[in-house]
Design a protein around this motif. Structure first.
Motif, PDB file in Angstrom:
ATOM      1  N   ASP A   1       6.872   3.420  -8.924  1.00 20.00           N
ATOM      2  CA  ASP A   1       7.551   2.975  -8.526  1.00 20.00           C
ATOM      3  C   ASP A   1       7.786   2.790  -6.764  1.00 20.00           C
ATOM      4  O   ASP A   1       8.705   2.238  -6.518  1.00 20.00           O
ATOM      5  CB  ASP A   1       8.540   4.634  -8.934  1.00 20.00           C
ATOM      6  N   ARG A   2       7.443   3.865  -6.131  1.00 23.14           N
ATOM      7  CA  ARG A   2       7.254   3.870  -5.041  1.00 23.14           C
ATOM      8  C   ARG A   2       7.183   2.042  -4.088  1.00 23.14           C
ATOM      9  O   ARG A   2       7.794   1.649  -3.556  1.00 23.14           O
ATOM     10  CB  ARG A   2       5.900   4.391  -3.962  1.00 23.14           C
ATOM     11  N   ILE A   3       5.977   1.516  -4.434  1.00 20.68           N
ATOM     12  CA  ILE A   3       6.132   0.098  -3.643  1.00 20.68           C
ATOM     13  C   ILE A   3       7.041  -1.088  -4.916  1.00 20.68           C
ATOM     14  O   ILE A   3       7.464  -1.587  -4.075  1.00 20.68           O
ATOM     15  CB  ILE A   3       4.607  -0.788  -4.560  1.00 20.68           C
ATOM     16  N   ALA A   4       7.221  -0.570  -6.002  1.00 15.32           N
ATOM     17  CA  ALA A   4       9.055  -1.446  -6.148  1.00 15.32           C
ATOM     18  C   ALA A   4      10.210  -1.437  -5.750  1.00 15.32           C
ATOM     19  O   ALA A   4      10.370  -2.595  -5.934  1.00 15.32           O
ATOM     20  CB  ALA A   4       9.166  -1.194  -7.847  1.00 15.32           C
ATOM     21  N   GLU A   5       9.927  -0.268  -5.491  1.00 16.31           N
ATOM     22  CA  GLU A   5      11.007  -0.493  -4.356  1.00 16.31           C
ATOM     23  C   GLU A   5      11.043  -1.490  -3.278  1.00 16.31           C
ATOM     24  O   GLU A   5      12.375  -2.331  -3.196  1.00 16.31           O
ATOM     25  CB  GLU A   5      11.526   1.017  -3.779  1.00 16.31           C
ATOM     26  N   ALA A   6      10.250  -1.546  -2.942  1.00 11.94           N
ATOM     27  CA  ALA A   6       9.797  -2.627  -1.729  1.00 11.94           C
ATOM     28  C   ALA A   6       9.771  -3.420  -1.579  1.00 11.94           C
ATOM     29  O   ALA A   6      10.064  -4.944  -2.277  1.00 11.94           O
ATOM     30  CB  ALA A   6       8.688  -2.306  -0.679  1.00 11.94           C
ATOM     31  N   ALA A   7       9.176  -3.605  -3.596  1.00 16.15           N
ATOM     32  CA  ALA A   7       8.712  -5.506  -4.046  1.00 16.15           C
ATOM     33  C   ALA A   7      10.658  -6.381  -4.450  1.00 16.15           C
ATOM     34  O   ALA A   7      10.621  -7.130  -4.082  1.00 16.15           O
ATOM     35  CB  ALA A   7       8.572  -5.417  -5.335  1.00 16.15           C
ATOM     36  N   GLU A   8      11.358  -5.438  -4.403  1.00 19.76           N
ATOM     37  CA  GLU A   8      12.816  -5.761  -5.145  1.00 19.76           C
ATOM     38  C   GLU A   8      12.874  -6.458  -3.472  1.00 19.76           C
ATOM     39  O   GLU A   8      13.696  -8.003  -3.936  1.00 19.76           O
ATOM     40  CB  GLU A   8      13.943  -4.640  -4.848  1.00 19.76           C
ATOM     41  N   ALA A   9      12.397  -6.254  -2.370  1.00 16.25           N
ATOM     42  CA  ALA A   9      13.625  -6.591  -1.290  1.00 16.25           C
ATOM     43  C   ALA A   9      12.640  -7.790  -0.643  1.00 16.25           C
ATOM     44  O   ALA A   9      13.169  -8.467   0.277  1.00 16.25           O
ATOM     45  CB  ALA A   9      13.564  -5.413  -0.459  1.00 16.25           C
ATOM     46  N   ILE A  10      11.363  -8.616  -0.842  1.00 18.45           N
ATOM     47  CA  ILE A  10      10.310  -8.605  -0.472  1.00 18.45           C
ATOM     48  C   ILE A  10       9.665  -9.914  -1.416  1.00 18.45           C
ATOM     49  O   ILE A  10      10.203  -9.817  -3.147  1.00 18.45           O
ATOM     50  CB  ILE A  10       8.881  -7.961   0.031  1.00 18.45           C
ATOM     51  N   GLU A  11       9.962 -11.276  -1.007  1.00 14.62           N
ATOM     52  CA  GLU A  11       9.680 -12.480  -2.027  1.00 14.62           C
ATOM     53  C   GLU A  11       7.934 -12.499  -1.996  1.00 14.62           C
ATOM     54  O   GLU A  11       7.338 -12.364  -1.340  1.00 14.62           O
ATOM     55  CB  GLU A  11       9.509 -13.291  -0.600  1.00 14.62           C
TER      56      GLU A  11
ATOM     57  N   GLU B   1       0.484   6.695 -14.937  1.00 16.12           N
ATOM     58  CA  GLU B   1       1.238   5.670 -14.382  1.00 16.12           C
ATOM     59  C   GLU B   1       1.027   4.789 -15.078  1.00 16.12           C
ATOM     60  O   GLU B   1       2.261   4.336 -15.285  1.00 16.12           O
ATOM     61  CB  GLU B   1       1.231   5.388 -12.668  1.00 16.12           C
ATOM     62  N   CYS B   2       0.123   4.021 -15.983  1.00 13.21           N
ATOM     63  CA  CYS B   2       0.050   3.091 -16.165  1.00 13.21           C
ATOM     64  C   CYS B   2      -0.169   2.758 -17.640  1.00 13.21           C
ATOM     65  O   CYS B   2       0.055   1.536 -18.430  1.00 13.21           O
ATOM     66  CB  CYS B   2      -1.762   2.365 -15.542  1.00 13.21           C
TER      67      CYS B   2
ATOM     68  N   ILE C   1       0.874  -1.308  -0.170  1.00  5.23           N
ATOM     69  CA  ILE C   1       0.329  -0.101  -0.142  1.00  5.23           C
ATOM     70  C   ILE C   1       0.744   1.120   0.120  1.00  5.23           C
ATOM     71  O   ILE C   1       1.193   1.611   0.648  1.00  5.23           O
ATOM     72  CB  ILE C   1      -1.528   0.028   1.434  1.00  5.23           C
ATOM     73  N   PRO C   2       0.688   2.222  -1.040  1.00  7.81           N
ATOM     74  CA  PRO C   2       1.753   3.003  -1.538  1.00  7.81           C
ATOM     75  C   PRO C   2       1.231   3.903  -0.639  1.00  7.81           C
ATOM     76  O   PRO C   2      -0.302   4.231  -0.470  1.00  7.81           O
ATOM     77  CB  PRO C   2       1.783   3.566  -2.498  1.00  7.81           C
ATOM     78  N   ALA C   3       1.920   4.995  -0.083  1.00  4.19           N
ATOM     79  CA  ALA C   3       0.994   6.226   0.843  1.00  4.19           C
ATOM     80  C   ALA C   3       2.669   6.820   0.711  1.00  4.19           C
ATOM     81  O   ALA C   3       3.105   7.224   1.406  1.00  4.19           O
ATOM     82  CB  ALA C   3       0.470   5.985   2.339  1.00  4.19           C
ATOM     83  N   ARG C   4       1.662   8.930   0.491  1.00  4.12           N
ATOM     84  CA  ARG C   4       3.260   9.776   0.586  1.00  4.12           C
ATOM     85  C   ARG C   4       1.641  10.820   1.442  1.00  4.12           C
ATOM     86  O   ARG C   4       0.877  11.087   1.079  1.00  4.12           O
ATOM     87  CB  ARG C   4       3.387  10.267  -0.682  1.00  4.12           C
TER      88      ARG C   4
ATOM     89  N   SER D   1       5.781   7.322  -9.319  1.00  5.12           N
ATOM     90  CA  SER D   1       4.421   7.091  -8.744  1.00  5.12           C
ATOM     91  C   SER D   1       4.342   6.272  -7.966  1.00  5.12           C
ATOM     92  O   SER D   1       5.008   5.797  -6.785  1.00  5.12           O
ATOM     93  CB  SER D   1       3.968   6.804 -10.308  1.00  5.12           C
ATOM     94  N   GLY D   2       2.844   5.979  -7.636  1.00  2.62           N
ATOM     95  CA  GLY D   2       3.080   4.354  -6.117  1.00  2.62           C
ATOM     96  C   GLY D   2       3.015   3.253  -6.969  1.00  2.62           C
ATOM     97  O   GLY D   2       3.792   2.936  -6.545  1.00  2.62           O
TER      98      GLY D   2
END
Length: 244
Positions: free
Chosen positions: A78-88, A205-206, A7-10, A75-76
């Motif tokens: 981009d934000r969650i992709a940073e997290a996704a790189e580190a999460i299985e 973004e889409c 859940i991206p949140a800024r 974008s949202g």
């Protein structure tokens, strides 16, 4: 198939500054969204992704998981992709932080796009619904979508699409709802691609996914939705939660 909800949140927002921490009933917007995602009981894990300590604390106070982003993002996704790189994960669900009402049936339909065999690969799936009589296709705050015969997205726009040149032809306008389900690979491809021309000009973004060749399956829903972009949306959400 491991399914993780991010859940991206800024805190910054042009149309409604500080909206994630504005109260809807007992809780701020971001907390209501987190609780709605948790209530679905469809995900192996849920993380709120933010750079803001106040947003993070609101989630951590509920023993929720927070990933603090360290890079600026456009974008949202981009934000969650940073997290996704580190999460299985195999599949990533992006629930926008300003979407405090999520219906389980719609989410199951989105997830089924990745469970069902198909000759056409689905890179990501998202929701659409008809504009109701209170909404205007000319409203640039509402993102519209047009699809092909198989409900794959052709284009998204803040302008009314399709344009009506022949007034004798009935037109249904479809609003894009900002809930996405991605293959992790597609999300990381997006993240590692620069912003694209149409994405920049429309600020949607889409469009980057379409411009880099990804297939977006649109799933129709007629369920009531709450997306908070303006103060009017916030007032409507407060009224809805008070009465339900």
């Amino acid at each position: 198939m491991k399914i993780v909800c991010l859940i991206p949140a800024r805190l910054e927002s042009t149309r409604l500054p500080g909206k994630m921490l504005k109260k809807i009933g007992e809780y701020p917007v971001i907390v209501q969204t987190y609780l709605a995602a948790k209530k679905l009981n469809l995900f192996d894990d849920i993380w709120v992704v933010t750079e803001n300590k106040e947003i993070g604390k609101a989630i951590e106070d509920l023993n929720g998981k927070v990933f603090y982003s360290t890079k600026p993002h456009n974008s949202g996704s981009d934000r969650i992709a940073e997290a996704a790189e580190a999460i299985e994960a195999d599949v990533i669900v992006n629930v926008q932080g300003d979407t405090p009402l999520i219906y389980k049936e719609s989410m199951i339909k989105l997830l089924d796009c990745f469970r069902n065999n198909s000759t056409i690969r689905v890179d990501l799936a998202s929701l659409m619904t008809k504009l109701d009589e209170t909404e205007n296709a000319n409203d640039s705050n509402i993102v519209k979508v047009v699809v092909d015969n198989n409900d794959f997205a052709l284009y998204f726009s803040r302008s009314p699409i399709p344009f009506s040149k022949n007034n004798e032809v009935d037109i249904n306008y479809y609003k894009h709802i900002g809930v996405y389900v991605f293959r992790k690979e597609a999300l990381l491809n997006f993240y590692n691609s620069p912003q694209t021309p149409l994405e920049k000009v429309e600020s949607i973004e889409c469009l980057r996914y379409l411009e880099i060749g990804k297939k977006i399956k649109m799933v129709y829903t007629d369920e009531f939705t709450l997306e908070i972009d303006t103060n009017k949306d916030l007032v409507n959400a407060i009224t809805y939660f008070k009465n339900n």
